[in-house]
Motif scaffolding. Structure first.
Motif, PDB file in Angstrom:
ATOM      1  N   SER A   1       0.805  -1.216   0.000  1.00 48.03           N
ATOM      2  CA  SER A   1       0.000   0.000   0.000  1.00 48.03           C
ATOM      3  C   SER A   1       0.842   1.272   0.000  1.00 48.03           C
ATOM      4  CB  SER A   1      -0.936  -0.001   1.200  1.00 48.03           C
ATOM      5  OG  SER A   1      -0.157  -0.048   2.365  1.00 48.03           O
ATOM      6  N   ARG A   2       2.167   1.112   0.035  1.00 45.31           N
ATOM      7  CA  ARG A   2       3.014   2.310  -0.025  1.00 45.31           C
ATOM      8  C   ARG A   2       2.888   2.984  -1.377  1.00 45.31           C
ATOM      9  NH1 ARG A   2       3.549   2.141   4.936  1.00 45.31           N
ATOM     10  NH2 ARG A   2       5.261   1.081   5.960  1.00 45.31           N
ATOM     11  N   LEU A   3       2.950   4.318  -1.341  1.00 40.79           N
ATOM     12  CA  LEU A   3       2.956   5.048  -2.609  1.00 40.79           C
ATOM     13  C   LEU A   3       4.338   4.916  -3.242  1.00 40.79           C
ATOM     14  CD1 LEU A   3       1.286   6.943  -4.423  1.00 40.79           C
ATOM     15  CD2 LEU A   3       2.322   8.850  -3.199  1.00 40.79           C
ATOM     16  N   LEU A   4       5.338   5.298  -2.462  1.00 45.88           N
ATOM     17  CA  LEU A   4       6.715   5.231  -2.950  1.00 45.88           C
ATOM     18  C   LEU A   4       7.555   4.466  -1.946  1.00 45.88           C
ATOM     19  CD1 LEU A   4       9.002   6.437  -4.916  1.00 45.88           C
ATOM     20  CD2 LEU A   4       9.353   8.085  -3.086  1.00 45.88           C
ATOM     21  N   ARG A   5       8.401   3.592  -2.453  1.00 46.85           N
ATOM     22  CA  ARG A   5       9.246   2.853  -1.537  1.00 46.85           C
ATOM     23  C   ARG A   5      10.623   2.644  -2.153  1.00 46.85           C
ATOM     24  NH1 ARG A   5       8.013  -0.215   3.088  1.00 46.85           N
ATOM     25  NH2 ARG A   5      10.022  -1.076   3.705  1.00 46.85           N
ATOM     26  N   LEU A   6      11.648   3.021  -1.415  1.00 48.08           N
ATOM     27  CA  LEU A   6      13.015   2.756  -1.848  1.00 48.08           C
ATOM     28  C   LEU A   6      13.593   1.690  -0.941  1.00 48.08           C
ATOM     29  CD1 LEU A   6      12.518   5.738  -2.904  1.00 48.08           C
ATOM     30  CD2 LEU A   6      14.995   5.975  -2.835  1.00 48.08           C
ATOM     31  N   GLU A   7      14.231   0.692  -1.543  1.00 49.35           N
ATOM     32  CA  GLU A   7      14.858  -0.344  -0.730  1.00 49.35           C
ATOM     33  C   GLU A   7      16.325  -0.464  -1.067  1.00 49.35           C
ATOM     34  OE1 GLU A   7      12.547  -4.166  -0.235  1.00 49.35           O
ATOM     35  OE2 GLU A   7      11.039  -2.850  -1.139  1.00 49.35           O
ATOM     36  N   LYS A   8      17.145  -0.172  -0.088  1.00 48.47           N
ATOM     37  CA  LYS A   8      18.602  -0.308  -0.215  1.00 48.47           C
ATOM     38  C   LYS A   8      19.127   0.258  -1.527  1.00 48.47           C
ATOM     39  CE  LYS A   8      19.276  -4.368   2.750  1.00 48.47           C
ATOM     40  NZ  LYS A   8      19.843  -3.638   3.864  1.00 48.47           N
ATOM     41  N   VAL A   9      18.781   1.501  -1.758  1.00 52.93           N
ATOM     42  CA  VAL A   9      19.186   2.127  -3.013  1.00 52.93           C
ATOM     43  C   VAL A   9      20.581   2.741  -2.888  1.00 52.93           C
ATOM     44  CG1 VAL A   9      18.711   4.047  -4.586  1.00 52.93           C
ATOM     45  CG2 VAL A   9      16.851   2.569  -3.817  1.00 52.93           C
ATOM     46  N   SER A  10      21.450   2.353  -3.802  1.00 53.49           N
ATOM     47  CA  SER A  10      22.761   2.983  -3.911  1.00 53.49           C
ATOM     48  C   SER A  10      22.809   3.674  -5.266  1.00 53.49           C
ATOM     49  CB  SER A  10      23.885   1.956  -3.824  1.00 53.49           C
ATOM     50  OG  SER A  10      23.853   1.364  -2.547  1.00 53.49           O
ATOM     51  N   SER A  11      23.311   4.900  -5.239  1.00 56.56           N
ATOM     52  CA  SER A  11      23.244   5.686  -6.457  1.00 56.56           C
ATOM     53  C   SER A  11      24.336   6.744  -6.466  1.00 56.56           C
ATOM     54  CB  SER A  11      21.860   6.336  -6.517  1.00 56.56           C
ATOM     55  OG  SER A  11      21.726   7.124  -7.653  1.00 56.56           O
TER      56      SER A  11
ATOM     57  N   GLU B   1      15.990  -1.094  -5.093  1.00 54.67           N
ATOM     58  CA  GLU B   1      14.676  -1.051  -5.732  1.00 54.67           C
ATOM     59  C   GLU B   1      14.010   0.289  -5.482  1.00 54.67           C
ATOM     60  OE1 GLU B   1      12.793  -2.685  -7.652  1.00 54.67           O
ATOM     61  OE2 GLU B   1      12.964  -4.851  -7.391  1.00 54.67           O
ATOM     62  N   VAL B   2      13.390   0.839  -6.484  1.00 55.85           N
ATOM     63  CA  VAL B   2      12.491   1.971  -6.291  1.00 55.85           C
ATOM     64  C   VAL B   2      11.137   1.516  -6.809  1.00 55.85           C
ATOM     65  CG1 VAL B   2      11.989   4.380  -6.824  1.00 55.85           C
ATOM     66  CG2 VAL B   2      14.369   3.615  -6.697  1.00 55.85           C
ATOM     67  N   ARG B   3      10.140   1.555  -5.934  1.00 57.02           N
ATOM     68  CA  ARG B   3       8.816   1.118  -6.347  1.00 57.02           C
ATOM     69  C   ARG B   3       7.810   2.226  -6.168  1.00 57.02           C
ATOM     70  NH1 ARG B   3       7.655  -4.323  -6.806  1.00 57.02           N
ATOM     71  NH2 ARG B   3       9.515  -5.633  -6.614  1.00 57.02           N
ATOM     72  N   PHE B   4       6.940   2.369  -7.147  1.00 58.71           N
ATOM     73  CA  PHE B   4       5.847   3.325  -7.025  1.00 58.71           C
ATOM     74  C   PHE B   4       4.552   2.540  -7.135  1.00 58.71           C
ATOM     75  CE2 PHE B   4       2.971   6.744  -8.295  1.00 58.71           C
ATOM     76  CZ  PHE B   4       3.342   7.716  -7.387  1.00 58.71           C
ATOM     77  N   GLU B   5       3.741   2.631  -6.110  1.00 53.86           N
ATOM     78  CA  GLU B   5       2.529   1.814  -6.015  1.00 53.86           C
ATOM     79  C   GLU B   5       2.843   0.355  -6.304  1.00 53.86           C
ATOM     80  OE1 GLU B   5      -0.360   3.964  -8.485  1.00 53.86           O
ATOM     81  OE2 GLU B   5      -1.109   4.726  -6.571  1.00 53.86           O
ATOM     82  N   GLY B   6       3.954  -0.094  -5.780  1.00 52.11           N
ATOM     83  CA  GLY B   6       4.310  -1.501  -5.902  1.00 52.11           C
ATOM     84  C   GLY B   6       5.062  -1.867  -7.165  1.00 52.11           C
ATOM     85  N   ARG B   7       5.007  -0.980  -8.171  1.00 52.18           N
ATOM     86  CA  ARG B   7       5.665  -1.311  -9.439  1.00 52.18           C
ATOM     87  C   ARG B   7       7.090  -0.782  -9.459  1.00 52.18           C
ATOM     88  NH1 ARG B   7       2.423   0.821 -14.394  1.00 52.18           N
ATOM     89  NH2 ARG B   7       2.423   2.649 -13.073  1.00 52.18           N
ATOM     90  N   PRO B   8       8.050  -1.601  -9.877  1.00 50.23           N
ATOM     91  CA  PRO B   8       9.431  -1.112  -9.952  1.00 50.23           C
ATOM     92  C   PRO B   8       9.576  -0.051 -11.045  1.00 50.23           C
ATOM     93  CG  PRO B   8       9.280  -3.343 -10.841  1.00 50.23           C
ATOM     94  CD  PRO B   8       7.931  -3.015 -10.290  1.00 50.23           C
TER      95      PRO B   8
END
Ligand SMILES: Nc1ncnc2c1ncn2[C@@H]1O[C@H](COP(=O)(O)OP(=O)(O)OP(=O)(O)O)[C@@H](O)[C@H]1O
Ligand SMILES: [Mg+2]
Lengths: 287, 260
Positions: free
Chosen positions: B23-33, B81-88
């Motif tokens: 249900s998260r709108l935006l989710r970042l997981e262990k993002v290195s950039s 991972e960057v996900r918006f409404e669950g979609r990468p």
């Protein structure tokens, strides 16, 4: 000797064609910060296409115009994706060498396929002369001038008034924020190449009506177009149109007043003076 | 669609953790950039829920702008991972992220189209909307939020004052009808009373329209107080997270803010 009306009128109509040649160069320059040194060699290609359609299929330039323009548009898009795209963001030297490479390539291909002989379209539909004031001009020249002006104006209108035109302008003004509003910069660059080559291709069709066709025909036009773009301001379409006409008039007048052999000397000297005095041209906004 | 996914996940007895992820709108997981040759973000994880107001604070060079650029796709992450409404959304063209996710990124330094008018800049903000009427309606709404822009609609954006340009940049971002509005230091070079008005407007947009806001700011007092939740960044990492008001009291924030 020619009289002054003759000089002014033929300079004016030649200048209108220079304007159409220049806008494509200016557009690509303004949007991508890149000079397409092969711009007029693509025009040479369009002239040959026109010639071939005429000699092989009997298609008059008047009718091959949409065909050649569409073909050149596709060629522009293709050139962008196959070649130009790979030097974006590269060094200036790299970009310059790349488009110079295209000059050599296009001229060699033309030389190979069609030899170095001068070709001409014999008796196109638009032929014969017409009187304008005290001047006598070939109809081909008049049609070329008027149609060039019209097309150049149409392209300007599209850029000023349409959604895609605005996206092109936005890309020219800030290619980093254009994607943030959903504009695909890559596509805009490709579109600029498409429009650039289609417009110079149309100029080639008009010229083919009354001009000799040979592999190096682009050289002088390229220099004149570079002058027009510098005078008119890099990236400015109306600037390129007006400056194209100015270059045509200056060229004709200096040939008349001084000596035909020196006409380009005058044009290029003027160019240097303007670049020194007004480096952004008279319509330029680019800094 | 979204709801069904959640329902289905519930039915399948997924652990709570996964439910909240969906249900998260935006989710970042262990993002290195980062950029060519430099790594800026390391293992950044964060989220923004629907309608939430989230602030990010941190000293100069902490990587706040890089974080926003990574989300909008103008900088590509090395991993994570960057996900918006669950979609990468990692690796997608930034223009597609704008079009499909309606994530609006109001960048640091505004980056307007300087020789186009305010009106043109705003209309370009809705470039992905094809319906003309809808654009006009949106324009009217945005101009009501920033009446100043209505007065200046024919002026070249580049000739406006810093404060006006910032309003124009935010308004351009709002033209998209965003689901997430990301702002990078909107107070930069703007006088205090106009900053206060901009903040008021942001709160209004967030509350009234339910647009989620991700705000990067130097001015921690204001931005933490406004936020539902906040993150503190230090040298490319999330150093702390929590409720805005709580963080404001913490020792770490004072340190991070002072860059100690
Ligand atoms: N385009 C770039 N190319 C290379 N390095 C960059 C680029 N942009 C930023 N950096 C580097 O990345 C690091 C983080 O920069 P970033 O702009 O994300 O920080 P910030 O938290 O937004 O700082 P500020 O508060 O000053 O805006 C810095 O060390 C910076 O030098
Ligand atoms: Mg920053």
């Amino acid at each position: 000797m020619e009289h002054i009306e003759q000089v002014l009128v033929s300079g004016l109509f030649a200048g209108m064609v220079y304007g159409l040649i220049s806008i494509g160069l200016s557009l690509i320059w303004g949007i991508m910060d890149m000079v397409n040194f092969a711009h007029s060699d693509f025009m040479m290609l369009a002239m040959y296409f026109t010639y071939l359609l005429f000699s092989k299929l009997g298609l008059d330039p008047l009718f091959s115009l949409p065909l050649v323009a569409a073909g050149m548009f596709c060629l522009g898009v293709l050139t962008y994706f196959l070649v130009i795209r790979h030097v974006i963001g590269g060094e200036l030297v790299q970009q310059t060498l790349c488009t110079f490479g295209l000059v050599v390539l296009l001229q060699s291909v033309a030389q190979y396929l069609w030899t170095g002989n001068y070709q001409m379209i014999n008796e196109p539909l638009v032929s014969g002369n017409i009187r304008i004031f005290a001047a006598s001009l070939s109809k081909g020249q008049v049609v070329a001038g008027v149609a060039s002006l019209f097309l150049a104006g149409a392209i300007w209108w599209v850029i000023q008034k349409t959604r895609i035109g605005w996206a092109l302008m936005a890309t020219a003004q800030n290619r980093y924020s254009a994607p943030l509003v959903g504009i695909k910069v890559d596509r805009m660059f490709a579109l600029a190449w498409g429009i650039g080559l289609a417009s110079v291709g149309a100029a080639g069709v008009f010229l083919a009506n009354y001009y000799y066709i040979y592999p190096q025909v682009g050289a002088t036009f390229q220099l004149l177009a570079l002058v027009a773009v510098a005078l008119g301001g890099f990236g400015s379409i109306p600037g390129a149109i007006v400056a194209g006409i100015a270059v045509g008039l200056i060229e004709a007048l200096s040939g008349y007043l001084i000596e035909p052999a020196y006409k380009y000397l005058v044009v290029f000297s003027l160019y240097i003076v303007v670049v020194l005095v007004r480096p952004h041209g008279f319509f330029g906004t680019h800094s | 669609m979204k709801k069904n996914e959640t329902e289905a996940a519930k039915a399948a007895n997924y652990p709570e953790e996964d439910l909240s992820r969906l249900s998260r709108l935006l989710r970042l997981e262990k993002v290195s950039s980062g950029y060519e040759g430099t790594n800026v973000l390391s293992d950044v994880s964060l989220y923004v829920d629907k309608g939430e107001f989230v602030s990010i604070v941190g000293s100069n060079g902490a990587g706040k702008s890089t974080l926003l650029r990574t989300i909008s796709g103008t900088v590509r992450p090395r991993s994570g991972e960057v996900r918006f409404e669950g979609r990468p959304i990692v690796g997608r063209d930034p223009a597609d992220v704008v079009r499909e996710c309606r994530i609006s990124h109001v960048p640091e330094g505004r980056l307007l189209f300087p020789r186009m008018t305010v009106y043109q800049n705003l209309m370009l903000g809705a470039f992905t909307t094809r319906n003309k009427k809808r654009k006009e309606e949106r324009l009217a709404y945005v101009m009501e939020l920033f009446p100043r822009l209505a007065e200046r609609s024919r002026q070249s954006a580049g000739t406006m004052s810093g404060g006006e340009q910032q309003m124009c940049a935010i308004a351009r971002g709002l033209m998209l009808e965003p689901r997430l509005l990301m702002l990078d230091e909107p107070s930069l070079g703007v006088q205090p009373n106009i900053v206060a008005r901009i903040y008021e407007t942001l709160e209004k947009i967030n509350k009234q329209e339910g647009i989620a806001v991700l705000l990067v700011e130097q001015d921690i007092h204001h931005s933490l107080r406004m936020a539902d939740r906040a993150y503190v960044m230090q040298t490319g990492r999330i150093a702390a997270e929590g409720r805005g008001a709580e963080l404001l009291e913490s020792e770490l924030v004072r340190k991070a803010y002072l860059g100690l």
